[in-house]
Design a protein around this motif. Structure first.
Motif, mmCIF file in Angstrom:
data_model
loop_
_atom_site.group_PDB
_atom_site.id
_atom_site.type_symbol
_atom_site.label_atom_id
_atom_site.label_comp_id
_atom_site.label_asym_id
_atom_site.label_seq_id
_atom_site.Cartn_x
_atom_site.Cartn_y
_atom_site.Cartn_z
ATOM 1 N N ASN A 269 0.829 -1.202 0.000
ATOM 2 C CA ASN A 269 0.000 0.000 0.000
ATOM 3 C C ASN A 269 0.863 1.251 0.000
ATOM 4 O OD1 ASN A 269 -1.544 2.305 1.225
ATOM 5 N ND2 ASN A 269 -3.201 0.810 1.237
ATOM 6 N N ARG A 270 1.869 1.261 0.863
ATOM 7 C CA ARG A 270 2.752 2.428 0.952
ATOM 8 C C ARG A 270 3.515 2.629 -0.359
ATOM 9 N NH1 ARG A 270 5.696 0.739 4.843
ATOM 10 N NH2 ARG A 270 4.238 1.419 6.460
ATOM 11 N N TYR A 271 3.981 1.548 -0.913
ATOM 12 C CA TYR A 271 4.713 1.618 -2.181
ATOM 13 C C TYR A 271 3.820 2.173 -3.291
ATOM 14 C CZ TYR A 271 7.453 -0.018 -6.220
ATOM 15 O OH TYR A 271 8.168 -0.088 -7.394
ATOM 16 N N CYS A 272 2.598 1.656 -3.367
ATOM 17 C CA CYS A 272 1.662 2.089 -4.407
ATOM 18 C C CYS A 272 1.240 3.534 -4.202
ATOM 19 C CB CYS A 272 0.438 1.170 -4.400
ATOM 20 S SG CYS A 272 -0.691 1.446 -5.766
ATOM 21 N N ARG A 273 0.935 3.897 -2.973
ATOM 22 C CA ARG A 273 0.516 5.267 -2.666
ATOM 23 C C ARG A 273 1.602 6.264 -3.063
ATOM 24 N NH1 ARG A 273 -2.667 8.007 1.836
ATOM 25 N NH2 ARG A 273 -3.548 5.947 2.297
ATOM 26 N N ASN A 274 2.838 5.999 -2.649
ATOM 27 C CA ASN A 274 3.933 6.926 -2.948
ATOM 28 C C ASN A 274 4.214 7.005 -4.448
ATOM 29 O OD1 ASN A 274 4.259 7.483 -0.225
ATOM 30 N ND2 ASN A 274 5.867 5.948 0.058
ATOM 31 N N ALA A 275 4.162 5.867 -5.120
ATOM 32 C CA ALA A 275 4.438 5.851 -6.557
ATOM 33 C C ALA A 275 3.369 6.617 -7.330
ATOM 34 C CB ALA A 275 4.522 4.411 -7.048
ATOM 35 N N ILE A 276 2.124 6.486 -6.932
ATOM 36 C CA ILE A 276 1.040 7.201 -7.612
ATOM 37 C C ILE A 276 1.166 8.707 -7.395
ATOM 38 C CG2 ILE A 276 -1.451 7.645 -7.506
ATOM 39 C CD1 ILE A 276 -1.886 4.663 -7.221
ATOM 40 N N LEU A 348 -10.547 5.467 -8.332
ATOM 41 C CA LEU A 348 -10.233 4.046 -8.491
ATOM 42 C C LEU A 348 -9.965 3.429 -7.126
ATOM 43 C CD1 LEU A 348 -7.732 3.663 -11.490
ATOM 44 C CD2 LEU A 348 -10.184 3.166 -11.460
ATOM 45 N N ARG A 349 -10.467 2.212 -6.931
ATOM 46 C CA ARG A 349 -10.145 1.469 -5.715
ATOM 47 C C ARG A 349 -9.169 0.357 -6.075
ATOM 48 N NH1 ARG A 349 -14.529 -2.282 -2.839
ATOM 49 N NH2 ARG A 349 -14.074 -3.520 -4.699
ATOM 50 N N ILE A 350 -8.002 0.405 -5.454
ATOM 51 C CA ILE A 350 -7.003 -0.647 -5.597
ATOM 52 C C ILE A 350 -7.003 -1.417 -4.278
ATOM 53 C CG2 ILE A 350 -4.568 -1.145 -6.048
ATOM 54 C CD1 ILE A 350 -4.426 1.743 -7.267
ATOM 55 N N SER A 351 -7.291 -2.705 -4.336
ATOM 56 C CA SER A 351 -7.354 -3.471 -3.081
ATOM 57 C C SER A 351 -6.402 -4.658 -3.156
ATOM 58 C CB SER A 351 -8.779 -3.920 -2.784
ATOM 59 O OG SER A 351 -9.415 -4.485 -3.905
ATOM 60 N N PHE A 352 -5.590 -4.771 -2.120
ATOM 61 C CA PHE A 352 -4.429 -5.652 -2.126
ATOM 62 C C PHE A 352 -4.678 -6.975 -1.419
ATOM 63 C CE2 PHE A 352 -3.133 -1.190 -1.857
ATOM 64 C CZ PHE A 352 -2.353 -1.056 -2.990
ATOM 65 N N ASP A 353 -3.761 -7.882 -1.678
ATOM 66 C CA ASP A 353 -3.683 -9.151 -0.978
ATOM 67 C C ASP A 353 -2.198 -9.443 -0.772
ATOM 68 O OD1 ASP A 353 -5.182 -11.742 -0.158
ATOM 69 O OD2 ASP A 353 -3.518 -12.465 -1.383
ATOM 70 N N ALA A 354 -1.885 -10.247 0.211
ATOM 71 C CA ALA A 354 -0.482 -10.556 0.480
ATOM 72 C C ALA A 354 0.191 -11.262 -0.689
ATOM 73 C CB ALA A 354 -0.373 -11.413 1.743
ATOM 74 N N GLN A 355 -0.585 -11.819 -1.596
ATOM 75 C CA GLN A 355 -0.016 -12.481 -2.766
ATOM 76 C C GLN A 355 0.436 -11.486 -3.840
ATOM 77 O OE1 GLN A 355 -3.155 -15.097 -4.040
ATOM 78 N NE2 GLN A 355 -2.877 -16.530 -2.358
ATOM 79 N N ASN A 356 -0.007 -10.238 -3.752
ATOM 80 C CA ASN A 356 0.405 -9.238 -4.736
ATOM 81 C C ASN A 356 1.871 -8.862 -4.552
ATOM 82 O OD1 ASN A 356 -2.849 -7.943 -4.349
ATOM 83 N ND2 ASN A 356 -2.051 -8.780 -6.269
ATOM 84 N N THR A 357 2.461 -8.251 -5.581
ATOM 85 C CA THR A 357 3.885 -7.901 -5.560
ATOM 86 C C THR A 357 4.085 -6.468 -6.015
ATOM 87 O OG1 THR A 357 4.262 -8.584 -7.860
ATOM 88 C CG2 THR A 357 4.469 -10.295 -6.147
ATOM 89 N N THR A 358 5.257 -5.925 -5.712
ATOM 90 C CA THR A 358 5.592 -4.578 -6.176
ATOM 91 C C THR A 358 5.737 -4.552 -7.697
ATOM 92 O OG1 THR A 358 7.941 -5.031 -5.761
ATOM 93 C CG2 THR A 358 6.709 -3.894 -4.025
ATOM 94 N N GLU A 359 6.145 -5.658 -8.276
ATOM 95 C CA GLU A 359 6.253 -5.727 -9.740
ATOM 96 C C GLU A 359 4.871 -5.556 -10.384
ATOM 97 O OE1 GLU A 359 9.789 -7.310 -7.955
ATOM 98 O OE2 GLU A 359 7.690 -7.909 -7.668
ATOM 99 N N GLU A 360 3.848 -6.122 -9.776
ATOM 100 C CA GLU A 360 2.495 -5.948 -10.291
ATOM 101 C C GLU A 360 2.055 -4.493 -10.192
ATOM 102 O OE1 GLU A 360 0.386 -10.278 -9.516
ATOM 103 O OE2 GLU A 360 0.418 -8.811 -7.880
ATOM 104 N N ILE A 361 2.418 -3.861 -9.099
ATOM 105 C CA ILE A 361 2.074 -2.448 -8.929
ATOM 106 C C ILE A 361 2.801 -1.600 -9.965
ATOM 107 C CG2 ILE A 361 2.263 -0.480 -7.366
ATOM 108 C CD1 ILE A 361 1.798 -2.491 -5.062
ATOM 109 N N ASP A 362 4.054 -1.918 -10.246
ATOM 110 C CA ASP A 362 4.797 -1.192 -11.293
ATOM 111 C C ASP A 362 4.092 -1.312 -12.643
ATOM 112 O OD1 ASP A 362 6.766 -0.395 -9.522
ATOM 113 O OD2 ASP A 362 8.095 -2.082 -9.978
ATOM 114 N N THR A 363 3.603 -2.488 -12.938
ATOM 115 C CA THR A 363 2.891 -2.687 -14.208
ATOM 116 C C THR A 363 1.597 -1.883 -14.236
ATOM 117 O OG1 THR A 363 3.798 -4.929 -14.384
ATOM 118 C CG2 THR A 363 1.883 -4.415 -15.745
ATOM 119 N N LEU A 364 0.881 -1.864 -13.127
ATOM 120 C CA LEU A 364 -0.330 -1.041 -13.026
ATOM 121 C C LEU A 364 -0.011 0.428 -13.253
ATOM 122 C CD1 LEU A 364 -3.286 -0.346 -12.167
ATOM 123 C CD2 LEU A 364 -2.446 -0.356 -9.797
#
Length: 374
Positions: A269-276, A348-364
């Motif tokens: 969440n923190r990674y995605c928030r800061n990157a956005i 947009l609502r982005i909702s995470f799971d522990a199976q998600n990765t930072t690489e997936e967030i980069d692609t998003l």
């Protein structure tokens, strides 16, 4: 595929699915049957009840299985209202609740009950405890408020409200919809101090179609259906043993892995928030800083969230424009929180799971850049 819509539903854990399949094909006895095959199913249901109860620190015999969060909410609200109408006919809820709560309350209004809908503060865009407490009257029989909002991740002041209400209005009951927090963040009855609690399985990698309702002992609830004595008459009918056992196993797994799951999701969440924020100067983060980290709501003014969801899905990336139950309509949560139309339309609502990765967030993020900054 990149799946970031886990607040809508999660994948069924293969180990959990295997448990359900076993009870469908091998251990399919009716738990009400008195022979050994039936008793095996009965014991399995009781074990699942213990597993689910343990996750919230509840007595095992105070947990009842339902078909999901919607049925749990309806039994809790309507069942409590009907059972306690001699005491009063006033209910308090919030404008940011799930549709199963709001629609149930609206139906009760047509039957002569009165409902006060507490909106978020215009200053904070959040539900404030004092606003709920001011709405309570001498004839208030029930307060229904969610623990974590499904669109923004806002954590509502459930404990603060419950403590004050039980002290000043001891006859008023507290119902809490924990569908978005159960198994994700600590949910303990001794901390929340609620009288009724709803949860659902398909948000924690159990199958769809199974949920639970906790009812504090001695709290009267009128059943909405009539039949046998299953589930303490609260939700009669032959139990779905496969789904119940899958739910119990999923609850146990979440209890064992909650801390590490929460740490991973908090990092994501923190990674995605800061990157956005870095990539989009115009973006507005609508989730509070202290929101449940499983949800991140962000708005891109000048865009239409439905168009973004469609365009991302064409790239096999899945996020949401709001609650899955809204079917694409503008968020009632964000509108009632007082956000201007352009923010609601671009959310947009982005909702995470522990199976998600930072690489997936980069692609998003790269996909969003292609779509918004082109």
């Amino acid at each position: 595929m990149i799946y970031l819509d886990n607040s809508a539903t999660t994948s069924t854990d293969p180990d959990i699915a295997a448990i359900a399949l076993d009870f469908m094909t091998n251990r399919y006895g009716n738990p009400s049957s008195l022979h050994h095959f039936g008793m095996d199913a009965y014991q399995a249901v009781m074990n699942a009840r213990y597993q689910a109860a343990r996750l919230i620190g509840a007595p095992t015999d105070s947990v009842y299985f339902t078909s999901g969060g919607t049925e749990s909410n309806n039994i809790a609200i309507r069942g409590t209202a009907l059972a306690n109408q001699a005491v009063g006919r006033h209910i308090v809820t919030t404008t940011i609740e799930h549709s199963s709560v709001l629609s149930c309350c609206q139906a009760l209004e047509k039957e002569g009950f009165s409902v006060t809908y507490v909106a978020p503060s215009p200053e904070t865009h959040r539900i404030e405890a004092q606003d709920i407490l001011r709405a309570v009257r001498e004839d208030t029989i029930l307060i229904s408020m969610m623990h974590v909002n499904n669109e923004t991740g806002e954590v509502l002041p459930v404990r603060e409200v419950a403590e004050a209400v039980h002290r000043e209005h001891p006859h008023t009951l507290i119902h809490c919809d924990t569908v978005q927090s159960f198994g994700k963040i600590p949910v303990k009855l001794h901390e929340l101090k609620v009288d009724l609690l709803s949860a659902s399985g398909h948000k924690i990698h159990a199958p769809k179609g199974i949920g639970m309702l906790y009812i504090r002992p001695q709290v009267p609830v009128t059943p909405l259906e009539y039949g046998g004595a299953q589930e303490g008459h609260v939700n009669p009918g032959t139990e779905s043993v496969p789904l119940i056992c899958a739910f119990g196993a999923a609850a146990e797994k979440r209890l064992l892995n909650m801390k590490q799951n929460l740490e991973q999701v908090t990092r994501l969440n923190r990674y995605c928030r800061n990157a956005i924020i870095d990539a989009f100067p115009q973006v507005q983060i609508l989730s509070p800083e202290d929101a449940c980290p499983y949800v991140l709501n962000c708005s891109f003014p000048g865009t239409q969230s439905g168009d973004l969801v469609d365009a991302l899905s064409m790239r096999d990336i899945y996020v949401s424009a709001g609650s899955a139950c809204s079917r694409g309509t503008l968020s009632h949560v964000l509108k009632s929180a007082g956000y201007e139309a352009s923010l609601v339309e671009g959310a947009l609502r982005i909702s995470f799971d522990a199976q998600n990765t930072t690489e997936e967030i980069d692609t998003l993020l790269q996909a969003l850049k292609d779509l918004i900054l082109k």
